[in-house]
Design a protein around this motif. Sequence first.
Motif, short mmCIF file in Angstrom:
data_model
loop_
_atom_site.label_atom_id
_atom_site.label_comp_id
_atom_site.label_asym_id
_atom_site.label_seq_id
_atom_site.Cartn_x
_atom_site.Cartn_y
_atom_site.Cartn_z
N ALA A 1 0.84 6.62 -7.00
CA ALA A 1 -0.27 7.52 -7.32
C ALA A 1 0.11 8.97 -7.08
CB ALA A 1 -1.49 7.15 -6.48
N GLY A 2 0.87 9.23 -6.02
CA GLY A 2 1.29 10.60 -5.73
C GLY A 2 2.24 11.15 -6.76
N VAL A 3 3.17 10.31 -7.22
CA VAL A 3 4.12 10.74 -8.24
C VAL A 3 3.41 11.10 -9.53
CG1 VAL A 3 5.96 9.90 -9.75
CG2 VAL A 3 6.11 9.51 -7.30
N LEU A 4 2.40 10.33 -9.89
CA LEU A 4 1.74 10.50 -11.19
C LEU A 4 0.59 11.49 -11.18
CD1 LEU A 4 1.62 6.77 -12.38
CD2 LEU A 4 3.40 8.48 -12.78
N LEU A 5 0.12 11.88 -9.99
CA LEU A 5 -1.06 12.73 -9.91
C LEU A 5 -0.89 14.03 -10.70
CD1 LEU A 5 -3.86 13.32 -8.70
CD2 LEU A 5 -2.69 14.37 -6.75
N PRO B 1 -1.62 5.28 6.45
CA PRO B 1 -0.22 5.48 6.03
C PRO B 1 -0.08 5.62 4.51
CG PRO B 1 -0.36 3.77 7.69
CD PRO B 1 -1.76 4.09 7.30
N ALA B 2 -0.86 4.83 3.77
CA ALA B 2 -0.78 4.90 2.31
C ALA B 2 -1.27 6.26 1.81
CB ALA B 2 -1.59 3.78 1.67
N LEU B 3 -2.34 6.78 2.41
CA LEU B 3 -2.85 8.09 2.01
C LEU B 3 -1.87 9.20 2.38
CD1 LEU B 3 -6.65 7.79 2.81
CD2 LEU B 3 -5.58 8.02 0.57
N LEU B 4 -1.22 9.08 3.54
CA LEU B 4 -0.19 10.06 3.90
C LEU B 4 0.96 10.03 2.90
CD1 LEU B 4 -0.04 9.76 7.80
CD2 LEU B 4 -0.75 11.75 6.47
N THR B 5 1.34 8.83 2.50
CA THR B 5 2.37 8.70 1.46
C THR B 5 1.95 9.39 0.18
OG1 THR B 5 3.09 6.56 2.36
CG2 THR B 5 3.71 7.06 0.09
N PHE B 6 0.72 9.15 -0.22
CA PHE B 6 0.17 9.76 -1.43
C PHE B 6 0.17 11.29 -1.33
CE2 PHE B 6 -3.80 11.59 -3.18
CZ PHE B 6 -3.50 11.50 -4.54
N GLY C 1 -5.37 5.45 -11.22
CA GLY C 1 -6.51 4.80 -10.58
C GLY C 1 -6.13 3.49 -9.92
N ALA C 2 -5.31 2.69 -10.60
CA ALA C 2 -4.88 1.41 -10.03
C ALA C 2 -4.03 1.63 -8.78
CB ALA C 2 -4.10 0.62 -11.07
N GLY C 3 -3.18 2.67 -8.80
CA GLY C 3 -2.36 2.96 -7.63
C GLY C 3 -3.20 3.37 -6.43
N LEU C 4 -4.18 4.23 -6.66
CA LEU C 4 -5.05 4.64 -5.57
C LEU C 4 -5.87 3.47 -5.03
CD1 LEU C 4 -6.34 8.10 -6.85
CD2 LEU C 4 -4.96 7.68 -4.81
N ALA C 5 -6.35 2.63 -5.92
CA ALA C 5 -7.14 1.48 -5.49
C ALA C 5 -6.30 0.54 -4.62
CB ALA C 5 -7.69 0.74 -6.71
N ALA C 6 -5.06 0.28 -5.05
CA ALA C 6 -4.19 -0.60 -4.27
C ALA C 6 -3.80 0.04 -2.94
CB ALA C 6 -2.95 -0.94 -5.08
N ALA C 7 -3.69 1.35 -2.91
CA ALA C 7 -3.27 2.04 -1.69
C ALA C 7 -4.34 1.96 -0.60
CB ALA C 7 -2.94 3.50 -2.00
N PRO D 1 0.81 -1.22 0.00
CA PRO D 1 0.00 0.00 0.00
C PRO D 1 0.84 1.27 0.00
CG PRO D 1 -0.89 -1.58 1.55
CD PRO D 1 0.44 -2.12 1.10
N ILE D 2 1.99 1.25 0.69
CA ILE D 2 2.88 2.41 0.70
C ILE D 2 3.45 2.65 -0.69
CG2 ILE D 2 4.98 3.39 1.69
CD1 ILE D 2 2.76 3.21 3.70
#
Length: 387
Positions: free
Chosen positions: A131-135, A350-355, A335-341, A124-125
Amino acid sequence: MRLLRDLSASAVVAGFVTVLVGYTSSAVIVFQAARACGAGPAEIASWMWALGLGMGITCIGLSLRYRVPVVTAWSTPGAALLATSAAGLPMSAAIGAFLVCGALLLLFGVTGWFERGMSRIPMPIAAGMLAGVLLRFGMDTFVAMRTQLALALAMVVAYLVGRRLWPRYAVVGVLAVGVAVAGIEGLLALSGVHLELTRPVFTAPTFSASALVGVAVPLFVVTMASQNVTGVAVMRASGYGETPVSPLIGWTGATTVLLAPFGGYTFNLAAITAALCMGHEAHPDKDRRYVAAVAAGGFYLLTGLFGATVGAVFAAFPKELVMAVAGLALVNTIGAGLAAAVRDESGREPALLTFLVTASGVSLFGIGSAFWGLVAGVVALVVLRRA
């Protein structure tokens, strides 16, 4: 031959878009870095020759070896570092620093130190980081509408129609429509394009303590933290976590050592451009997407051999076209990155904080937001699990 059986137009276009985005987004920073090291026009052309050759060989060789899309790149943060820290340094001393950096990359690859550290990062991290890199690239599609509404809007419409009628070739249609609209509106600057082979220039290295401390070690740290960490996270989040990391890092280090005297200052795993080759748009079949990375390698070889010509071709595309095609090509991957996170509730925060930290673009001590997003996510995971 398996490569011919797996060949597809969508994969070739994904490879072209990968190179297009890579060059148009950061080539100017490499030019600045070369000038800071005292490079003239011949040396700058040699740098582009070495970088194109190195990326082409590693993309093709490693992708065919492991049958996964392995995309390499020059270190953009490393180039930014050189543009400031290498100013006034003799070219020979800079080349010596590049060789030391390459040797360190090779060492961390051969010993497996880097891979052992990356294996401890939860999925998830890694997905949140991706997802954060690509947003920003996804948002840039609509940012482009501020200055070129007709162009960007036509490309969005082409994407939606393509996803409805021919999903595999949606990005092909987006690129074709973008080029057509740009041509109609007179946005393609092709007047400066002329065919010219690049001649490599060899510079004998020298070694000094100041170059080692001020350039080699920081270049290695920035490349590992900002580029390779993110590159591995993208591979894992895209479903290629079984690929051995150590050989990939080792070969990028060896390539740096071989091409450093010609200006190949450092090579590493790509992140943003790699996602273009690892997404659904490259090919619906995950096992056939390696062709996109091989195609990217072929285009990188051309950029090296015809550095000045290809640079002019890429510069001919309006920035809004590049922004839109990159963003639309990455929609499914984001979308796939956010779904997996957020899939696992225990690791969601933690995954959302990473994002969020990664997407913020914050940079500390010369290290980009992807690394700090990873740090924030791991710290949050440890604290919340203990609680």
